[in-house]
Each structure stands twice: as structure tokens, then as C-alpha cells.
Design an enzyme around this catalytic site. Sequence first.
Site, short mmCIF file in Angstrom:
data_model
loop_
_atom_site.label_atom_id
_atom_site.label_comp_id
_atom_site.label_asym_id
_atom_site.label_seq_id
_atom_site.Cartn_x
_atom_site.Cartn_y
_atom_site.Cartn_z
N HIS A 174 2.76 -39.57 68.22
CA HIS A 174 3.87 -39.88 69.12
C HIS A 174 5.17 -39.90 68.30
O HIS A 174 6.26 -40.01 68.84
CB HIS A 174 3.64 -41.23 69.81
CG HIS A 174 4.66 -41.53 70.87
ND1 HIS A 174 5.70 -42.41 70.67
CD2 HIS A 174 4.81 -41.05 72.11
CE1 HIS A 174 6.44 -42.48 71.76
NE2 HIS A 174 5.94 -41.66 72.65
N HIS A 219 15.87 -43.37 75.19
CA HIS A 219 14.69 -43.05 74.40
C HIS A 219 14.70 -43.75 73.05
O HIS A 219 13.65 -43.93 72.44
CB HIS A 219 14.68 -41.53 74.21
CG HIS A 219 13.35 -40.93 74.15
ND1 HIS A 219 13.06 -39.86 73.34
CD2 HIS A 219 12.20 -41.26 74.75
CE1 HIS A 219 11.81 -39.56 73.47
NE2 HIS A 219 11.27 -40.39 74.32
O1 LIG Z 1 11.64 -34.36 78.21
C1 LIG Z 1 11.11 -33.82 79.20
O2 LIG Z 1 11.67 -33.03 79.95
C2 LIG Z 1 9.68 -34.24 79.57
C3 LIG Z 1 9.63 -35.68 79.96
C4 LIG Z 1 9.42 -36.55 78.71
O3 LIG Z 1 9.11 -36.07 77.67
N1 LIG Z 1 9.59 -37.89 78.84
C5 LIG Z 1 9.35 -38.85 77.86
C6 LIG Z 1 9.72 -40.13 78.21
C7 LIG Z 1 9.50 -41.17 77.33
C8 LIG Z 1 8.94 -40.96 76.09
C9 LIG Z 1 8.70 -42.12 75.17
O4 LIG Z 1 7.55 -42.34 74.78
O5 LIG Z 1 9.69 -42.83 74.84
C10 LIG Z 1 8.58 -39.68 75.70
C11 LIG Z 1 8.02 -39.43 74.33
O6 LIG Z 1 8.45 -40.10 73.39
O7 LIG Z 1 7.17 -38.55 74.19
C12 LIG Z 1 8.79 -38.59 76.59
#
Ligand SMILES: O=C(O)CCC(=O)Nc1ccc(C(=O)O)c(C(=O)O)c1
Length: 468
Positions: free
Chosen positions: A359, A120
Site C-alpha cells: 500500500h 490522501h
Molecule cells: O485514483 C483513482 O482514480 C482510483 C481511486 C483511488 O485510488 N482511491 C484511493 C482512495 C484512498 C486511498 C488510500 O488508501 O488512502 C487509496 C490508496 O492509497 O490506494 C486510493
Amino acid sequence: STIQLKRYDPIDKIKHSLPYRFFLTTVKGIPDENNALNALSLKEILSTQHGQLIQSAQFNYMFHIDWLIEQYPSEFRQKPLLIVHGCKRDELASLKAECSPYPKIELCSADMPIPFGTHHTKMMFLLYTEGIRIVIHTSNLIPQDWNQKTQGIWISPIFPKISKTTDDYSTTTANSDSHTNFKRDLLTYLDRYSSKQLQFWMQTILEHDMSSANVHVISSVPGRFTGGDFQKFGHLKLRQVTIYCTLKTYLGIDKQEQYQSWPIVGQFSSIGSLGKDADQWLEKEFLTTLKQLNSSYLEKPELKLIYPSVENVRTSLEGYKAGGSLPYSMNTAMRQPWLNKYLYQWHSDYRNRTHASPHIKTYLRTSNDYKQLLWFLVTSANLSKAAWGSLEKDNTQLFIRSYEIGVLFLPKNFSCSSFPILDDKISDSFPIPYDLPPTKYEAKDKPWIVDIPYTSQRDSHDCTWNPH
Ligand SMILES: O=C(O)CCC(=O)Nc1ccc(C(=O)O)c(C(=O)O)c1
């Protein structure tokens, strides 16, 4: 000794950019003057005005390679570029295909040993002839993330190379690190990749003088951490840094009582599965470490969580499409209705970003009157155990699934006891990205959930939302 000429850094010329160096991304479709205050585009970050680029590294989760290369000035598009990612299987295949027209792009795949973890982290290493600049931010490297959202960027100075002269009496402490151990903690994070390609960047970082860094690194890496590594990552690292740099050291124990009720505000773009009630993880673990309930008072900890309501998304510049970047799933949300009482709306009138869907992820602790800020964190970490870690083995082990990184601002590193939050925006108040006090959800408000339809009301583009 050679006098290090402090190279003029164009970032310093942006009004109110110092001393925090904390920016939002520019937003298309709002009046320009609201973009001027502490906002940057990716092209501005990568521009030739900062010096002669030698090579760079981009850590991220999602990439649009052709678009990313276009954000570099044309004279830098053939420079070596390392892409650090967590893609596997068909996503890796398509990333390789996207990179194939660019021979100078190298791929570094982050070791993802634990299921449901994500890479991430969003970070840039920009190596110039003059030195290295580090950018820690919240945007994916896709156009949508840099267009009409609220995103956070911390941009370091250009750290100069440590001069080789033997009589160099510069203030370099142990290999030129800062009081916030910025270099040590960044290297500790990079070491966990055990990647050959990152060896080059670790060596490069070692060779640069980062003594001017005034923020702490708060990161997460996949693993189970005990003993000496117990407080190196995740929410225990945040506790370790905030507990010893605010309440105890210079506020005195007696004042601690006054701070017990000071609220903690969390703000994020997604939410993980947190258990059947707040006592499973949210209050008992996450909040407790942030609240530092290391004293006898059992104050009801005040936690306020900012996450967009359906109405916040519907009325945003992007409309329901903004919700594509708010992946809170029905499957998770339906098991935690108790969370809704903590939820506050996304509101940022003072930065003219109420309609720029968030975001960014930020966490902060503020006084009851919201005039003083005790600490502020901008990070890639959403509100999830995967990102922050969950305690195991009778609280002797922290289990983390994902790679995350953020920077923490502590008043003591800016020689003050708290950061001012004044309502007029041009003062030297800390540039928080949203309005405080936060605005509660209305009775009819629901948290945005990505995988259900919204058809009863159309959005700012006269569209409905029908996921399938
Ligand atoms: O966590 C959980 O269980 C729900 C799944 C999730 O949230 N996935 C996710 C993936 C990539 C990004 C990103 O944009 O890098 C983001 C974000 O930043 O909101 C969120």
C-alpha cells in the site's frame, strides 16, 4: 548560548535506521528477524520512549478512532488530538460519532473544492516537551493498514524548540530551516488548508529548529497553479527539485547523456484514468518532467511501473482481501489496456515482503545496472492525474485535485553522488522496499482490478473474491 543537549532518540538505536530514517511497517505472520530491519509499528511510533507527549495531529484519509486511540500509550490517550480529514456528508457524520466519546479530539475538515479529489495525505505531528516530531507515511489509521501490508514511514528527528536566548548563534538560517527548505515547504503545504486549527501547528513548526532535516517535501494540494505557484506542487515540484540537485549541479552536462536512459520506477497501490494512450499524460507529461528531457536527446524514456498482479494478491498473506486496498476499477482499467506493457510485479524477497501486499507508494530513478540510486521518493501519491496534476492552458497551469505529501531523498543531501543499492541487505545501501531489477508480469498475468470476481483459483485463505 544554551547548549542544546541532543536528546537521545530511540529511533536512532534501530539498526541501519540512520541516515535515511525510512522504515516499513511491521508485518504479522512473518519471522521476526525480517521485521527488525527498519520496521516500525504505530504503537512504537507513539510510545512513551520518545518523551512526554503534549498533543498531536493526525492527517489521513480513513480512520478507526477507537483503534487509533488504543495505539497511543494509556497516559497519552487524553491529550489533545487534531484529526485532519476530507470526509463529507455521511462519512463526516460517522467520523463525528466515532469521536464523540473523546472530548479532546478536534476535527479539521480539509477544504475539498475540486470534485474527485481526496484528502490522501498521511502525516503525524507529535509535540513533546522536548520538541516536535513529524512522521510522513502511507498507512490509513485503520488496523488492516498496519497488519500485513508493505507500508512506508519517514520519521523525523525530534526537532528542538528554537532557544529564546538572544545570543543564540546556532546555525539557524532564516528561522532555522534546512538546506532542503523542509520547514518552508511544509508550511507552504499547511497554508493551503487556510484552517484556524492548523494555525496553531504552523506557529509551532515555526518555533522549532528544523535545520537537521535532510529530505525535501513533495506535496500536492487541490488547485490550479500558475506563475510563482507553478512549480510548488505535484510533478512539477518533483522535477524542480530533482533537476537542479542531481544532473545539472554536480554531474556536469556532459554526463547527462549517460543518465538519459537510466530508468524511472514508479510503484503504487492504485491507478487513475490516464487517457487513451501513453502520450496523453504518462509519457508526455509525467515521465518527461521526471526524465528531465531538457536536452536534445530523444531517448525512449524507460518507465517501469510496479503494481500487484492478480497472482501477487491471491498469494499474499491477506489473500484476495488485500485487493480491497488496491482500488483500481474495471471502468478505468478497460480504457487503458496500453498501460499493461509497463507493469511489473510486486516482489520483495530481500525484505521478506513479497507476500505483504503493497500500500506504500514510491518513485525512484536508478542506473541501468540497478546499483546506483539517483533519487527516491516515498509518498501518498498513486499514479493518477488527481494526485500528480495535469498541465493545462498550453502547459502554463498545473491542475491538481487531491492533497498528497511525501519526502524525497537526494544524494547531495547525504554528501554522495548516488545512493548505493547493494544486493546484500545489511550494508549501508538505501533500504528500498522491493527487489530490483523489477520482475515483469508473466504472459498470463493481469493487473489486480478491485471490482470484478476471481473464482477460478482460491487464495491463501482458501477464499474467492466476489465484489458487489
Ligand atoms: O485514483 C483513482 O482514480 C482510483 C481511486 C483511488 O485510488 N482511491 C484511493 C482512495 C484512498 C486511498 C488510500 O488508501 O488512502 C487509496 C490508496 O492509497 O490506494 C486510493
